[in-house]
Design a protein around this motif. Sequence first.
Motif, PDB file in Angstrom:
ATOM      1  N   HIS A 294       0.825  -1.212   0.000  1.00  0.00           N
ATOM      2  CA  HIS A 294       0.000   0.000   0.000  1.00  0.00           C
ATOM      3  C   HIS A 294       0.856   1.258   0.000  1.00  0.00           C
ATOM      4  O   HIS A 294       0.442   2.303   0.493  1.00  0.00           O
ATOM      5  CB  HIS A 294      -0.961  -0.016   1.192  1.00  0.00           C
TER       6      HIS A 294
ATOM      7  N   VAL B  36      -8.300  -0.180   2.918  1.00  0.00           N
ATOM      8  CA  VAL B  36      -7.365   0.173   1.858  1.00  0.00           C
ATOM      9  C   VAL B  36      -7.421  -0.940   0.824  1.00  0.00           C
ATOM     10  O   VAL B  36      -7.271  -2.120   1.142  1.00  0.00           O
ATOM     11  CB  VAL B  36      -5.939   0.355   2.407  1.00  0.00           C
TER      12      VAL B  36
ATOM     13  N   ASP C  85      -6.523  -3.414  -2.248  1.00  0.00           N
ATOM     14  CA  ASP C  85      -5.344  -4.072  -2.802  1.00  0.00           C
ATOM     15  C   ASP C  85      -5.320  -3.791  -4.300  1.00  0.00           C
ATOM     16  O   ASP C  85      -6.176  -4.279  -5.046  1.00  0.00           O
ATOM     17  CB  ASP C  85      -5.383  -5.575  -2.540  1.00  0.00           C
TER      18      ASP C  85
ATOM     19  N   SER D 289       1.644   0.483  -6.290  1.00  0.00           N
ATOM     20  CA  SER D 289       1.980   0.600  -4.862  1.00  0.00           C
ATOM     21  C   SER D 289       3.032   1.679  -4.612  1.00  0.00           C
ATOM     22  O   SER D 289       3.786   1.589  -3.651  1.00  0.00           O
ATOM     23  CB  SER D 289       2.489  -0.743  -4.328  1.00  0.00           C
TER      24      SER D 289
ATOM     25  N   GLY E 288      -1.703   4.220  -0.080  1.00  0.00           N
ATOM     26  CA  GLY E 288      -2.475   3.381  -0.984  1.00  0.00           C
ATOM     27  C   GLY E 288      -3.725   4.070  -1.488  1.00  0.00           C
ATOM     28  O   GLY E 288      -3.800   5.297  -1.579  1.00  0.00           O
TER      29      GLY E 288
END
Length: 384
Positions: free
Chosen positions: A32, A196, A198, A202, A207
């Motif tokens: 993140h 947050v 995925d 990144s 993130g």
Amino acid sequence: MAGIADELVERTARFVREQVIPLEQDARWGAHGPSSELVEELRAAARRAGLVAPHLAQEDRPALSMRDMAEVFRAAGYSPLGPVALNIAAPDEGNMHLLERVANDEQKAQLLGPLASGEARSVFLMTEPDNGAGSDPSLLRTRAEPVQGGWRITGRKWLITGAVGARFAIIMATTEAGATMFLSKMERPEIVIERVLDTLDSALPGGHAVVSLHDLYIADSDVLGEVGQGLRYAQVRLAPARLTHCMRWTGAARRAHDVAARYACERMAFGKQLIDHEGVGFMLADNLIDLKSAELLTDWCADILDAGGRGSQESSMAKVAVSEALYRVADRCVQILGGLGVTRDTIVERVFRELRAFRIYDGPSEVHRWSIANKIKRDVAAGG
């Protein structure tokens, strides 16, 4: 300004090479984004080097032109962590631009100083889930209702870059007068970071999060600009922001190309260097063509903005062409490296993921093409 910009580019390139790239394998750079601790370490180093927010006006010089910014931002982008270190990454860089042009003096004193110095981070709460606003801002669902002395905002946002750890937010919400921008501290109980996400990329701190606003009170003094002018202000932010994305990621794509070129000149296969196999050598040649095309298109649009043009269509053209060209560069680099290219032993795999996301963020290519096509239709109808 040419001499000043040249000196800044050289200092930035040296700083990224000597102090940023060695931190790319740091465990604090996670899924993140870089941690707050790593961000502060990077920015402390940039402060010592006199390179925090180098595009803004300094005591000894005015703000950089967009054309000069392009050179500096490309040098910073040679590492995905470079723009974070220099405090020229999204969304903060775009928010600085917006606040500089729209905020009143009190709002600038309160927010712009800490943001520009790198002491605070910010977010731009625009995109929504649940069939809300995305590429089509007319679908904005977050609502601001007038109350005594201010507004109450309720809604839900997602893909909010940097929400974790941000000090303040610029919130887009709809009112009876139209879309409006509001300012708020992030640390308030009415603002909830649900999770947050995925994501493929990144590189950015905090993130990309889902954020809920529950009956959030905003005073009239915290309206950014005028009520009902939010979409107009968004255009103030978007054209330059699209272009600075192009600048930063051109630097990263150049880095991926350099890694692949060195590998192709060192790696032997079937009795000769990889680069001597046309399948590889031609990919590297195509990389240089795409990189130069991206650079020239970015500089062309920068000149238009420097001349006072809105640059809406031109930035759309640049965003489409540059994001797709840079993705091709990164994709070829992965291919040239073979098995090594899909590992994280080099920066190439990470750059590839970041550039795939770039083709969507700040408007997917298809939306920009649709906008350009509509402009063509209007021009033809007008006899152009």
